[in-house]
Structures are given as C-alpha cells and as structure tokens.
Scaffold this active site. Structure first.
Site, PDB file in Angstrom:
ATOM      1  N   ASP A   2       0.876  -1.177   0.000  1.00  0.00           N
ATOM      2  CA  ASP A   2       0.000   0.000   0.000  1.00  0.00           C
ATOM      3  C   ASP A   2       0.916   1.230   0.000  1.00  0.00           C
ATOM      4  O   ASP A   2       2.138   1.107   0.114  1.00  0.00           O
ATOM      5  CB  ASP A   2      -0.888  -0.009   1.261  1.00  0.00           C
ATOM      6  CG  ASP A   2      -1.845   1.183   1.295  1.00  0.00           C
ATOM      7  OD1 ASP A   2      -2.380   1.549   0.230  1.00  0.00           O
ATOM      8  OD2 ASP A   2      -2.046   1.769   2.375  1.00  0.00           O
ATOM      9  N   SER A   3       0.286   2.392  -0.056  1.00  0.00           N
ATOM     10  CA  SER A   3       1.083   3.622   0.037  1.00  0.00           C
ATOM     11  C   SER A   3       1.519   3.886   1.485  1.00  0.00           C
ATOM     12  O   SER A   3       2.501   4.575   1.716  1.00  0.00           O
ATOM     13  CB  SER A   3       0.254   4.815  -0.457  1.00  0.00           C
ATOM     14  OG  SER A   3      -0.901   4.948   0.355  1.00  0.00           O
ATOM     15  N   CYS A  10      -4.188  -1.932  -1.790  1.00  0.00           N
ATOM     16  CA  CYS A  10      -4.377  -0.537  -2.183  1.00  0.00           C
ATOM     17  C   CYS A  10      -5.398  -0.509  -3.310  1.00  0.00           C
ATOM     18  O   CYS A  10      -5.166  -1.103  -4.377  1.00  0.00           O
ATOM     19  CB  CYS A  10      -3.022   0.009  -2.655  1.00  0.00           C
ATOM     20  SG  CYS A  10      -3.110   1.645  -3.370  1.00  0.00           S
ATOM     21  N   GLU A  30      -2.964   9.346   7.939  1.00  0.00           N
ATOM     22  CA  GLU A  30      -1.502   9.216   8.031  1.00  0.00           C
ATOM     23  C   GLU A  30      -0.921  10.188   9.064  1.00  0.00           C
ATOM     24  O   GLU A  30       0.175   9.973   9.567  1.00  0.00           O
ATOM     25  CB  GLU A  30      -0.852   9.432   6.655  1.00  0.00           C
ATOM     26  CG  GLU A  30      -1.102   8.287   5.670  1.00  0.00           C
ATOM     27  CD  GLU A  30      -0.268   7.023   5.965  1.00  0.00           C
ATOM     28  OE1 GLU A  30       0.762   7.119   6.661  1.00  0.00           O
ATOM     29  OE2 GLU A  30      -0.677   5.928   5.507  1.00  0.00           O
ATOM     30  N   CYS A  41     -11.083   2.469  -0.103  1.00  0.00           N
ATOM     31  CA  CYS A  41      -9.666   2.782   0.144  1.00  0.00           C
ATOM     32  C   CYS A  41      -9.314   2.052   1.433  1.00  0.00           C
ATOM     33  O   CYS A  41     -10.077   2.133   2.408  1.00  0.00           O
ATOM     34  CB  CYS A  41      -9.474   4.285   0.297  1.00  0.00           C
ATOM     35  SG  CYS A  41      -7.831   4.728   0.927  1.00  0.00           S
ATOM     36  N   HIS A  65      -7.304   2.652   3.671  1.00  0.00           N
ATOM     37  CA  HIS A  65      -7.106   3.503   4.853  1.00  0.00           C
ATOM     38  C   HIS A  65      -8.426   3.725   5.613  1.00  0.00           C
ATOM     39  O   HIS A  65      -8.411   3.949   6.817  1.00  0.00           O
ATOM     40  CB  HIS A  65      -6.578   4.888   4.451  1.00  0.00           C
ATOM     41  CG  HIS A  65      -5.093   4.948   4.200  1.00  0.00           C
ATOM     42  ND1 HIS A  65      -4.513   4.456   3.052  1.00  0.00           N
ATOM     43  CD2 HIS A  65      -4.078   5.459   4.948  1.00  0.00           C
ATOM     44  CE1 HIS A  65      -3.204   4.679   3.101  1.00  0.00           C
ATOM     45  NE2 HIS A  65      -2.914   5.272   4.242  1.00  0.00           N
TER      46      HIS A  65
END
Ligand code: DGL
Length: 281
Positions: free
Chosen positions: A20-21, A83, A160, A192, A194
């Site tokens: 993932d990012s 992701c 984040e 997503c 996240h």
C-alpha cells in the site's frame, strides 16, 4: 536431488507480498492474520510517495511496476495489492507484465456489494472514484445495481497524520457522506484501505440500516482461493512479518503500533525505476 514435491513445498513457505502507500494496507494485514495465520508476509508501504489518491494514472502504474519488480526480487509467491488505487489503475497492466499471481481488491469487494445491496455508495480516493472501477465491476456482475462514488481527498492525509478523531476529520467525513445519504444508499464500500481506520466515525454518521463493506476481508478470501488453486497454501509455522517502507520508518512504526499493538521493526528500502520495455523483454 530435490523432487518436484519438495520444490512445491518450498514455494509454499515463501512470503506473500502485500503493499500500500502507507498504513491503509494494515487493514488487509489484519485480515491475513485472521484468515491465513500460517502465511508469512512481506509488507511494503510506499510512504515516500503517499498519498497515491491524487496522483495520475501513469504514476500509479509506474509505482506498481516498481513495487512488483521489487517484490519479485524478494522471492514472494504472490502479491496482494492492499491498495484500491493501484488495484483500480494498475492491476490489469501489471498482471500482463509479471509472472506472479497478483490479487486486487476491487472485484472481490464488488461481488459482495452487489449481493448485499441495491443502492451502493463507494468512498474512495479521487483517482479511484474517477476511474469508475467499482461501478464497472459491480454493474458487470449485476447491471441493475445503482452505484454512487465519492472521492475523499482529505481522508488519507488525516489518517496518516493520526488525526482520526479531530473535529475537522469528522466534519469532512460528514461532507463526503452527505450526498450518499441523500441518495439513500443501503450499502457503503470502503473503497480505500485507509478508510476502515475511520470506521468508528463513519459508522456513527450513517443512517441505521446502512451496511458497510470492508474489502480487506474479501481480498484475503480471494487470495486464499488462489493459493489453494495453485497449491501454494502454507500450513506450518509462519515467519514474523517483515515490514518495509520507502520513506520515514520511525513515523510508519509509530502509526502502525496503533493498529498492530506493538511497534514493528521497519526496513527502509529503495525501489528501482523499472522501464516497461525491460519488464516485457
Ligand atoms: N490505501 C490506498 C487505497 O486503498 C491508497 C491511499 C492513498 O495513498 O491515497 O487506495
């Protein structure tokens, strides 16, 4: 000399690459621990280049290539894209370019969504929403389903930064959900990885009766099926998960601690630029 059975056994022991990012993919990792506790995992967070959701499609394809190429060099037996942005924009491309089983998030979640709902809302990164990947996947399974997609650019930076319960985060969540609530959705997909980190906030803002779908559960179920199909499922003791980042390891470890219960050891790695012609040759 090794016989083919011994070689296959060895392949089963190899890690599954999950990327993932940033910390979003930890929601997928959590499902791996629940559903496939015998698998050894290699988690890569491309933190140097997050957020992905406001990048161009060409960048996302290139980042995915570089990650796949690195995963391949680490000897993984499968890659799971944890992701949605990469799954929406790059899955079809990298599947053609790499000789590795690659599992993406969109289709497994879309299948579940059309089974559970008739009026489905998807919250996603701007580029995932624009790609229409969720709507396309759902309509392909059931053309009668209605789908609304909303891009939520503020969510990933807030998550984040660890700003999960800030009044501003709650206010933007209210704004993002308002048009979906107006459309009287019966189901909401976290498009997503996240966003399940914000489930506590999001679920209190939704009218009662709206069910939520976390694709993490379904992508891991799809990975399990693929492992069985390829005779790659591991049944012995797993190795501890290896965590890697492309950016600040301490920052990632600090954030990850919140979700994993303890701060992971994190290696910083460098991804090499991959040129497409070289991949295809
Ligand atoms: N967690 C990722 C996704 O599912 C990427 C989010 C981002 O970096 O914008 O799309």
């Amino acid at each position: 000399m090794l016989n083919s059975g011994a070689i296959a056994l060895d392949a089963r022991k190899r890690r599954i690459g999950v990327f993932d990012s940033g910390v979003g993919g930890l929601t997928v990792l959590r499902e791996f621990y629940r559903q496939l506790p015998n698998e050894s995992l290699l988690y890569l967070a491309d933190t140097a280049r997050l957020p992905y959701g406001t990048r161009s499609p060409a960048e996302i394809i290139q980042f995915s290539r570089e990650i796949l190429s690195w995963m391949e060099s680490q000897g993984v037996k499968m890659v799971v894209m944890a992701c949605n942005t990469s799954s929406a924009l790059a899955l079809d491309v990298v599947r053609q370019e790499f000789d590795l089983p690659i599992v993406g998030l969109i289709l497994p979640a879309a299948k579940v969504a059309v089974n559970q709902g008739r009026r489905v809302g998807v919250i996603a990164t701007p580029i995932t929403a624009e790609s229409n990947a969720y709507r396309r996947a759902m309509v392909e399974v059931d053309p009668t389903v209605q789908v609304w997609q909303v891009g939520c650019p503020e969510f990933v930076p807030a998550i984040e930064a660890g700003r999960l319960h800030d009044p501003e985060t709650i206010a933007v969540a209210r704004d993002y959900l308002a048009p979906l609530i107006d459309c009287q959705i019966d189901t909401l997909v976290y498009g997503c990885t996240h966003y399940p980190h914000l489930a506590g906030t999001i679920e209190t803002l939704l009218p009662s009766g709206v069910q939520t779908i976390d694709p993490a559960e379904h992508v891991v179920a799809a990975a399990a099926q693929e492992l069985d199909l390829l005779n790659l499922r591991h049944h012995g003791q797993p190795q501890p998960t290896r965590f890697c980042v492309t950016g600040d390891g301490d920052r990632f470890a600090q954030l990850a601690q919140r979700w994993l219960g303890c701060a992971p050891l994190v290696d910083r790695v460098k991804l090499l630029e991959v040129d497409r012609a070289a991949v295809n040759s």
